[in-house]
Design a protein around this motif. Sequence first.
Motif, PDB file in Angstrom:
ATOM      1  N   PHE A  26       8.523  13.603  45.768  1.00  0.00           N
ATOM      2  CA  PHE A  26       8.193  14.447  44.556  1.00  0.00           C
ATOM      3  C   PHE A  26       8.937  15.782  44.813  1.00  0.00           C
ATOM      4  O   PHE A  26       9.608  16.195  43.823  1.00  0.00           O
ATOM      5  CB  PHE A  26       6.717  14.414  44.555  1.00  0.00           C
ATOM      6  CG  PHE A  26       6.416  15.717  43.251  1.00  0.00           C
ATOM      7  CD1 PHE A  26       6.336  15.572  42.254  1.00  0.00           C
ATOM      8  CD2 PHE A  26       5.795  16.655  43.747  1.00  0.00           C
ATOM      9  CE1 PHE A  26       6.052  16.335  41.009  1.00  0.00           C
ATOM     10  CE2 PHE A  26       5.702  17.895  43.091  1.00  0.00           C
ATOM     11  CZ  PHE A  26       5.611  17.458  41.597  1.00  0.00           C
ATOM     12  N   LEU A  27       8.702  16.415  46.049  1.00  0.00           N
ATOM     13  CA  LEU A  27       9.296  17.654  46.163  1.00  0.00           C
ATOM     14  C   LEU A  27      10.781  17.657  45.916  1.00  0.00           C
ATOM     15  O   LEU A  27      11.575  18.624  45.404  1.00  0.00           O
ATOM     16  CB  LEU A  27       8.726  18.192  47.670  1.00  0.00           C
ATOM     17  CG  LEU A  27       7.392  18.605  47.501  1.00  0.00           C
ATOM     18  CD1 LEU A  27       6.842  19.019  49.232  1.00  0.00           C
ATOM     19  CD2 LEU A  27       7.189  19.702  46.810  1.00  0.00           C
ATOM     20  N   GLY A  56       8.143  12.706  36.780  1.00  0.00           N
ATOM     21  CA  GLY A  56       6.834  12.107  36.578  1.00  0.00           C
ATOM     22  C   GLY A  56       6.439  10.759  37.147  1.00  0.00           C
ATOM     23  O   GLY A  56       5.261  10.573  37.676  1.00  0.00           O
ATOM     24  N   GLU A  57       7.322  10.062  37.596  1.00  0.00           N
ATOM     25  CA  GLU A  57       7.097   8.673  38.438  1.00  0.00           C
ATOM     26  C   GLU A  57       6.813   9.146  39.669  1.00  0.00           C
ATOM     27  O   GLU A  57       5.666   8.413  40.095  1.00  0.00           O
ATOM     28  CB  GLU A  57       8.522   8.029  38.512  1.00  0.00           C
ATOM     29  CG  GLU A  57       8.929   7.276  37.059  1.00  0.00           C
ATOM     30  CD  GLU A  57      10.419   6.556  37.342  1.00  0.00           C
ATOM     31  OE1 GLU A  57      11.040   6.670  38.342  1.00  0.00           O
ATOM     32  OE2 GLU A  57      10.647   5.820  36.455  1.00  0.00           O
ATOM     33  N   GLU A  58       7.337  10.290  40.469  1.00  0.00           N
ATOM     34  CA  GLU A  58       7.042  10.553  41.441  1.00  0.00           C
ATOM     35  C   GLU A  58       5.491  11.189  41.635  1.00  0.00           C
ATOM     36  O   GLU A  58       4.617  10.957  42.599  1.00  0.00           O
ATOM     37  CB  GLU A  58       7.791  11.756  42.208  1.00  0.00           C
ATOM     38  CG  GLU A  58       9.210  11.013  42.485  1.00  0.00           C
ATOM     39  CD  GLU A  58       9.388   9.824  43.275  1.00  0.00           C
ATOM     40  OE1 GLU A  58       8.333   9.618  43.949  1.00  0.00           O
ATOM     41  OE2 GLU A  58      10.414   8.910  43.092  1.00  0.00           O
ATOM     42  N   CYS A  59       5.079  11.732  40.479  1.00  0.00           N
ATOM     43  CA  CYS A  59       3.795  12.271  40.454  1.00  0.00           C
ATOM     44  C   CYS A  59       2.725  11.105  40.572  1.00  0.00           C
ATOM     45  O   CYS A  59       1.734  11.093  41.259  1.00  0.00           O
ATOM     46  CB  CYS A  59       3.555  13.230  39.105  1.00  0.00           C
ATOM     47  SG  CYS A  59       4.304  14.612  39.216  1.00  0.00           S
ATOM     48  N   THR A  60       2.965  10.003  39.578  1.00  0.00           N
ATOM     49  CA  THR A  60       2.128   8.930  39.503  1.00  0.00           C
ATOM     50  C   THR A  60       1.941   8.314  40.956  1.00  0.00           C
ATOM     51  O   THR A  60       0.871   7.932  41.415  1.00  0.00           O
ATOM     52  CB  THR A  60       2.699   8.007  38.461  1.00  0.00           C
ATOM     53  OG1 THR A  60       2.833   8.560  37.373  1.00  0.00           O
ATOM     54  CG2 THR A  60       1.722   6.744  38.368  1.00  0.00           C
ATOM     55  N   GLU A  61       3.198   8.353  41.696  1.00  0.00           N
ATOM     56  CA  GLU A  61       3.288   7.457  42.850  1.00  0.00           C
ATOM     57  C   GLU A  61       2.200   8.480  44.096  1.00  0.00           C
ATOM     58  O   GLU A  61       1.646   7.980  44.740  1.00  0.00           O
ATOM     59  CB  GLU A  61       4.646   7.692  43.653  1.00  0.00           C
ATOM     60  CG  GLU A  61       5.393   6.613  42.836  1.00  0.00           C
ATOM     61  CD  GLU A  61       5.188   5.060  42.909  1.00  0.00           C
ATOM     62  OE1 GLU A  61       4.511   4.800  43.844  1.00  0.00           O
ATOM     63  OE2 GLU A  61       5.577   4.426  42.087  1.00  0.00           O
ATOM     64  N   ILE A  62       2.061   9.630  43.904  1.00  0.00           N
ATOM     65  CA  ILE A  62       1.413  10.490  44.706  1.00  0.00           C
ATOM     66  C   ILE A  62      -0.120  10.083  44.413  1.00  0.00           C
ATOM     67  O   ILE A  62      -0.776   9.992  45.357  1.00  0.00           O
ATOM     68  CB  ILE A  62       1.480  12.059  44.494  1.00  0.00           C
ATOM     69  CG1 ILE A  62       2.785  12.309  45.111  1.00  0.00           C
ATOM     70  CG2 ILE A  62       0.490  13.031  45.086  1.00  0.00           C
ATOM     71  CD1 ILE A  62       3.164  13.721  44.571  1.00  0.00           C
ATOM     72  N   VAL A  63      -0.437   9.888  43.044  1.00  0.00           N
ATOM     73  CA  VAL A  63      -1.928   9.350  42.694  1.00  0.00           C
ATOM     74  C   VAL A  63      -2.188   8.415  43.338  1.00  0.00           C
ATOM     75  O   VAL A  63      -3.339   8.256  43.743  1.00  0.00           O
ATOM     76  CB  VAL A  63      -1.865   9.742  41.261  1.00  0.00           C
ATOM     77  CG1 VAL A  63      -3.326   8.875  40.696  1.00  0.00           C
ATOM     78  CG2 VAL A  63      -1.845  10.975  40.678  1.00  0.00           C
ATOM     79  N   ILE A  64      -1.121   7.066  43.126  1.00  0.00           N
ATOM     80  CA  ILE A  64      -1.623   5.921  43.818  1.00  0.00           C
ATOM     81  C   ILE A  64      -1.867   6.040  45.330  1.00  0.00           C
ATOM     82  O   ILE A  64      -2.774   5.285  45.712  1.00  0.00           O
ATOM     83  CB  ILE A  64      -0.462   4.754  43.196  1.00  0.00           C
ATOM     84  CG1 ILE A  64      -0.606   4.705  41.789  1.00  0.00           C
ATOM     85  CG2 ILE A  64      -0.548   3.651  44.078  1.00  0.00           C
ATOM     86  CD1 ILE A  64       0.663   4.053  41.287  1.00  0.00           C
ATOM     87  N   ILE A  80       1.035   8.808  51.473  1.00  0.00           N
ATOM     88  CA  ILE A  80       0.994  10.156  50.772  1.00  0.00           C
ATOM     89  C   ILE A  80       2.248  11.169  51.147  1.00  0.00           C
ATOM     90  O   ILE A  80       2.775  11.800  50.538  1.00  0.00           O
ATOM     91  CB  ILE A  80      -0.493  10.853  50.926  1.00  0.00           C
ATOM     92  CG1 ILE A  80      -1.455  10.151  50.410  1.00  0.00           C
ATOM     93  CG2 ILE A  80      -0.521  12.338  50.260  1.00  0.00           C
ATOM     94  CD1 ILE A  80      -2.793  10.376  50.658  1.00  0.00           C
ATOM     95  N   LYS A  81       2.297  11.152  52.609  1.00  0.00           N
ATOM     96  CA  LYS A  81       3.340  12.143  53.022  1.00  0.00           C
ATOM     97  C   LYS A  81       4.910  11.662  52.306  1.00  0.00           C
ATOM     98  O   LYS A  81       5.495  12.293  51.944  1.00  0.00           O
ATOM     99  CB  LYS A  81       3.243  12.097  54.428  1.00  0.00           C
ATOM    100  CG  LYS A  81       4.511  12.752  54.929  1.00  0.00           C
ATOM    101  CD  LYS A  81       4.577  12.736  56.750  1.00  0.00           C
ATOM    102  CE  LYS A  81       4.797  11.187  57.125  1.00  0.00           C
ATOM    103  NZ  LYS A  81       4.985  11.256  58.666  1.00  0.00           N
ATOM    104  N   CYS A  82       5.184  10.516  52.353  1.00  0.00           N
ATOM    105  CA  CYS A  82       6.380  10.188  51.952  1.00  0.00           C
ATOM    106  C   CYS A  82       6.493  10.434  50.475  1.00  0.00           C
ATOM    107  O   CYS A  82       7.450  10.826  49.848  1.00  0.00           O
ATOM    108  CB  CYS A  82       6.695   8.845  52.060  1.00  0.00           C
ATOM    109  SG  CYS A  82       6.801   8.290  53.823  1.00  0.00           S
ATOM    110  N   GLU A  83       5.462  10.218  49.411  1.00  0.00           N
ATOM    111  CA  GLU A  83       5.527  10.288  48.316  1.00  0.00           C
ATOM    112  C   GLU A  83       5.512  11.824  47.813  1.00  0.00           C
ATOM    113  O   GLU A  83       6.196  12.187  46.952  1.00  0.00           O
ATOM    114  CB  GLU A  83       4.176   9.459  47.489  1.00  0.00           C
ATOM    115  CG  GLU A  83       4.213   8.048  47.717  1.00  0.00           C
ATOM    116  CD  GLU A  83       5.493   7.472  47.300  1.00  0.00           C
ATOM    117  OE1 GLU A  83       6.052   7.927  46.307  1.00  0.00           O
ATOM    118  OE2 GLU A  83       5.502   6.054  47.420  1.00  0.00           O
TER     119      GLU A  83
END
Length: 426
Positions: free
Chosen positions: A401-402, A376-384, A394-397
Amino acid sequence: MKKLVIPCLYLQYEKAVTGFGQRNLFGDGDVEALASFYSDNGADELLVFDFSSADEEHEKAIGKIKDICLASEIPVIAAGNIKRAEDVKKLIYAGCAKVVLNFSKQSNIDLLAEVSRRFGKEKMLVSISSEEEFAANKELIETYADAVLALDTVQDFIAEISSVTVILHTDEGKEESLVRLLGTKAVAALSGDFVSSKETSVVEFKARCKAKGIPVRTFESEISWSEFKLNSDGMIPVIVQDYKTDEVLMLAYMNENAFNATLKSRKMTYCSRSRNGLWAKGATSGNIQYVKSLTLDCNNDTILAKVAQTGDACHTENRSCFVKTIMKKEYDDANPLKVFQDVYDTILDRKQNPKEGSYTNYLFDKGIDKILKKVGEECTEIVIAAKNSDKEEIKCEISDFLYHMMVLMAEKEVSWEDITKELARR
């Protein structure tokens, strides 16, 4: 219209059996193995009957039907224990191409129009066991169903009068009478015990049907053997690849007889000088190569065969014959699916062989709640990161997540093959 051959299996207590439970095709009732067996041996579709009764048993059966759909490379039709529209929905979401409503039950008759409008007429079949059932519901069937599954007692009757496609489902009868019915205009397919038995080769049965003028789906070469450029021995080299991974498995040779035998059997057959004749791969070892595609190169002098390999391709008990490194330059292998699989395999190894100080083992030790929290945290980091429009961020986040998603997959025993099959099905 090509006539279809549709083997069937019956689910009892999550096991796969044929012949209404009288015998197992596989000793342990392995549904995935059974679905693959039919897919690789000439079947056009697969009919699955759910013999469960209680709701809990029915839910488990639907889970097994989903496993069958994932393992099968041919469309799956589900029948049995359908009581409500929700059952139809679950079966379609499990991956079934079609569902069968039993018209000996009034509740299924009442259900047809609703589920046909909701999920599509092309997904609806109805089973008919008496002339009265068909006559009383003929208009309803023609309006809302794609085909009729005709049971033994009404096959001749329905084959004569139905304007809807007919699938014969028979648990008795000789080949001669079945072929005769299959040759009638209304009948599009044959299912039941005869084509589901280990004693019946679907490939050979189709060949006999074809010889009698019945159009069936068989392997046909689009290029004649005369157009191939052969070597001095009158043969053509064949490069063999795993159809899923593209791994090169072996090199062998075909003459015209081996080529024709391959098309006929759907199993790779070669010409072996050491064996002084045709060599059906796996005939003695069991390491059969089921044909998925044959492609000729630009010079017409080499065939590329993509196969489903059973066991090892090499006589040295290696998966591939190409195992001896001559030289190798170090390089980054950025093949996406291979990278995903390699990372996933590493995560699985950490789970099975914990390593001190491993972050992956830390997540497994903390359990599912911690893993879900990180996902869930990594999903939020992608959005930010996406809002900031920084491609590197974006690539790192997404990479983070993956990784955490693969930890979740490993925890829940979901493989990349499960995911890719589901995506392909959609």
